[in-house]
Motif scaffolding. Sequence first.
Motif, PDB file in Angstrom:
ATOM      1  N   VAL A 165       5.679   3.662   2.031  1.00  0.00           N
ATOM      2  CA  VAL A 165       5.060   1.960   1.241  1.00  0.00           C
ATOM      3  C   VAL A 165       4.682   1.081   2.419  1.00  0.00           C
ATOM      4  O   VAL A 165       5.735   0.927   2.531  1.00  0.00           O
ATOM      5  N   SER A 166       4.485   0.535   3.033  1.00  0.00           N
ATOM      6  CA  SER A 166       3.681  -0.430   3.415  1.00  0.00           C
ATOM      7  C   SER A 166       3.318  -1.762   2.703  1.00  0.00           C
ATOM      8  O   SER A 166       2.865  -1.713   1.831  1.00  0.00           O
ATOM      9  N   LEU A 167       4.265  -3.093   3.716  1.00  0.00           N
ATOM     10  CA  LEU A 167       4.356  -4.123   2.417  1.00  0.00           C
ATOM     11  C   LEU A 167       4.027  -5.533   3.874  1.00  0.00           C
ATOM     12  O   LEU A 167       4.671  -5.298   5.106  1.00  0.00           O
ATOM     13  N   ASP A 168       2.952  -5.824   3.022  1.00  0.00           N
ATOM     14  CA  ASP A 168       3.184  -7.463   3.710  1.00  0.00           C
ATOM     15  C   ASP A 168       4.147  -8.149   3.495  1.00  0.00           C
ATOM     16  O   ASP A 168       4.186  -8.906   3.188  1.00  0.00           O
ATOM     17  N   LEU A 169       5.408  -8.092   4.441  1.00  0.00           N
ATOM     18  CA  LEU A 169       6.219  -8.735   3.742  1.00  0.00           C
ATOM     19  C   LEU A 169       6.714  -8.950   5.602  1.00  0.00           C
ATOM     20  O   LEU A 169       6.471  -7.543   6.399  1.00  0.00           O
ATOM     21  N   GLY A 170       7.779 -10.105   5.298  1.00  0.00           N
ATOM     22  CA  GLY A 170       8.811 -10.008   6.467  1.00  0.00           C
ATOM     23  C   GLY A 170      10.312  -9.105   6.545  1.00  0.00           C
ATOM     24  O   GLY A 170      10.315  -8.456   7.605  1.00  0.00           O
ATOM     25  N   ARG A 171      10.886  -8.653   5.987  1.00  0.00           N
ATOM     26  CA  ARG A 171      11.562  -8.059   5.633  1.00  0.00           C
ATOM     27  C   ARG A 171      11.902  -6.594   5.038  1.00  0.00           C
ATOM     28  O   ARG A 171      11.146  -6.788   3.436  1.00  0.00           O
ATOM     29  N   ALA A 172      11.756  -5.931   4.787  1.00  0.00           N
ATOM     30  CA  ALA A 172      11.934  -4.731   3.654  1.00  0.00           C
ATOM     31  C   ALA A 172      13.074  -5.756   2.569  1.00  0.00           C
ATOM     32  O   ALA A 172      13.315  -6.067   2.010  1.00  0.00           O
ATOM     33  N   PRO A 173      12.811  -5.340   0.949  1.00  0.00           N
ATOM     34  CA  PRO A 173      13.767  -6.007  -0.343  1.00  0.00           C
ATOM     35  C   PRO A 173      15.095  -5.030   0.157  1.00  0.00           C
ATOM     36  O   PRO A 173      15.463  -4.788   0.903  1.00  0.00           O
ATOM     37  N   ARG A 213       0.720  -1.219  -0.207  1.00  0.00           N
ATOM     38  CA  ARG A 213      -0.122  -0.279   0.539  1.00  0.00           C
ATOM     39  C   ARG A 213       1.131   1.101  -0.118  1.00  0.00           C
ATOM     40  O   ARG A 213       1.976   1.234   1.101  1.00  0.00           O
ATOM     41  N   ILE A 214       0.464   1.782  -1.113  1.00  0.00           N
ATOM     42  CA  ILE A 214       1.218   3.625  -1.377  1.00  0.00           C
ATOM     43  C   ILE A 214       0.548   4.044  -0.590  1.00  0.00           C
ATOM     44  O   ILE A 214      -0.415   4.599  -1.269  1.00  0.00           O
ATOM     45  N   VAL A 215       1.413   5.645   0.063  1.00  0.00           N
ATOM     46  CA  VAL A 215       0.808   7.159  -0.551  1.00  0.00           C
ATOM     47  C   VAL A 215       2.093   7.771  -0.705  1.00  0.00           C
ATOM     48  O   VAL A 215       3.280   7.684   0.217  1.00  0.00           O
ATOM     49  N   VAL A 216       1.884   8.626  -1.770  1.00  0.00           N
ATOM     50  CA  VAL A 216       3.245   9.462  -2.171  1.00  0.00           C
ATOM     51  C   VAL A 216       2.311  10.606  -1.786  1.00  0.00           C
ATOM     52  O   VAL A 216       1.285  11.512  -1.195  1.00  0.00           O
ATOM     53  N   LEU A 217       3.609  11.845  -1.091  1.00  0.00           N
ATOM     54  CA  LEU A 217       3.012  12.606  -0.237  1.00  0.00           C
ATOM     55  C   LEU A 217       4.404  14.305  -1.195  1.00  0.00           C
ATOM     56  O   LEU A 217       5.346  13.660  -1.413  1.00  0.00           O
ATOM     57  N   SER A 218       3.604  15.817  -1.216  1.00  0.00           N
ATOM     58  CA  SER A 218       4.195  16.227  -1.822  1.00  0.00           C
ATOM     59  C   SER A 218       3.459  17.666  -1.195  1.00  0.00           C
ATOM     60  O   SER A 218       2.961  18.070  -0.747  1.00  0.00           O
TER      61      SER A 218
END
Length: 420
Positions: A74-82, A60-65
Amino acid sequence: MRFAISFALLLGHALAASAQVFQAGAAKVDITPPIGFPMWGYANRHDQPSMGVLDPLFARIVVLSDGTKRVALVSLDLGRAPTRDSVARIRKKIQVDGLFLVASHTHHGPVLELDSWPTKEKPYVRALEERLVTAINEAATKLQPARWGVHGAQVPWNRNRHSQLAVKPIDSRFTVVRIEDLKHQPIAHLVNFAAHPTFLSSRDRRFSADYPGALAGVVEKELGGMCLFLQGASGDLAPRPDPMETYQSFGVKLGRAVIDASPKILCKAPAAAFQVRQRDFVFAKRIDVGHPLMQVFFSYAFFPALVQFYEREYRDGIRPTLTTFLWSDQLALVGGSGEFFCQHAVRLHERSRLEHVLFLGYCNDYHQYFPTIEGAAEGGYGGDELVAPVELGAGEKMMDRALIDLFEMRGKLRTMPAKK
């Protein structure tokens, strides 16, 4: 002449104002791997391959400006970040000044350290990078004028799983940032909370987002927009569920707290421009993963290719990343690439003299545990060198650097000259 000067001043003010128009855009993408991909999270599972999908994994992503700078969360349904290399490739393909790739730390996600599965020609990790780049760029195309507000509360939903002290360290903050459009419709909710997503048994070999996925799902269903779960400093923290509570019901309970808080949050546009910094560190290591005895030890729990990855990664020292984002005079985000003990986040918040500091763990790479010095002295899982190989005091040094950056960005300290 006087008219020309006045017009120039008005034009300058108008341009400055337009340059600080707060905008936000959001997107979502399925990142569930193919069945049969090695699973990440439990040593006693020995990286066995997945056998199914309990629930899909999403980014899930939100870009702010602020009109000049852009920041992607970016929130990731993962155990670790890339991995470091993956993050670098993603950065090259997006136009942002700050990037926070934050894993929920589900223990039912895929191994990301390998880039040869299912084939060397089309590995999952390359597909993951492409999906993230596409979704971040999509969110950027949806930028629209927005406002934001924040709500913080103390909750009884986590516990310290490491310390043997009578009064155990804890970070019980539950923070919700609401981002809405000018019609008061939600664009995104950011939820910062610290607790390991470890409800499911290691014997269950199905991909799952665990409680953060259930939390995000119920918020999105009832309020609309995206819900980004941003894991905190949960290295020593576990959930504290009610008896018989499942990952789904626990996540829904936390989601209901977001749903109850959101309508009460007063949203406004930020009054200041964004400021963002990234720091890369090099620390000594407490163990040598390349030593033959260590290779044998780790190969008992993890397959050789994974052990070899960390031997290469740590060969020249452990190199975590720190990303600091000052959003306003009351809110900052600080991301660290590992499992930080909770007192790191608590002390940073206390020392920063900001109302809200959201610490985001598992952010932009992963370098295992960062215990406090006291936590390392207690020993035990999370404090010992086998899972916390970074030199003692590394977490404290990173938090000190974040604190200096936050004060510098607010003009309370003179900016440190760059090292030659």
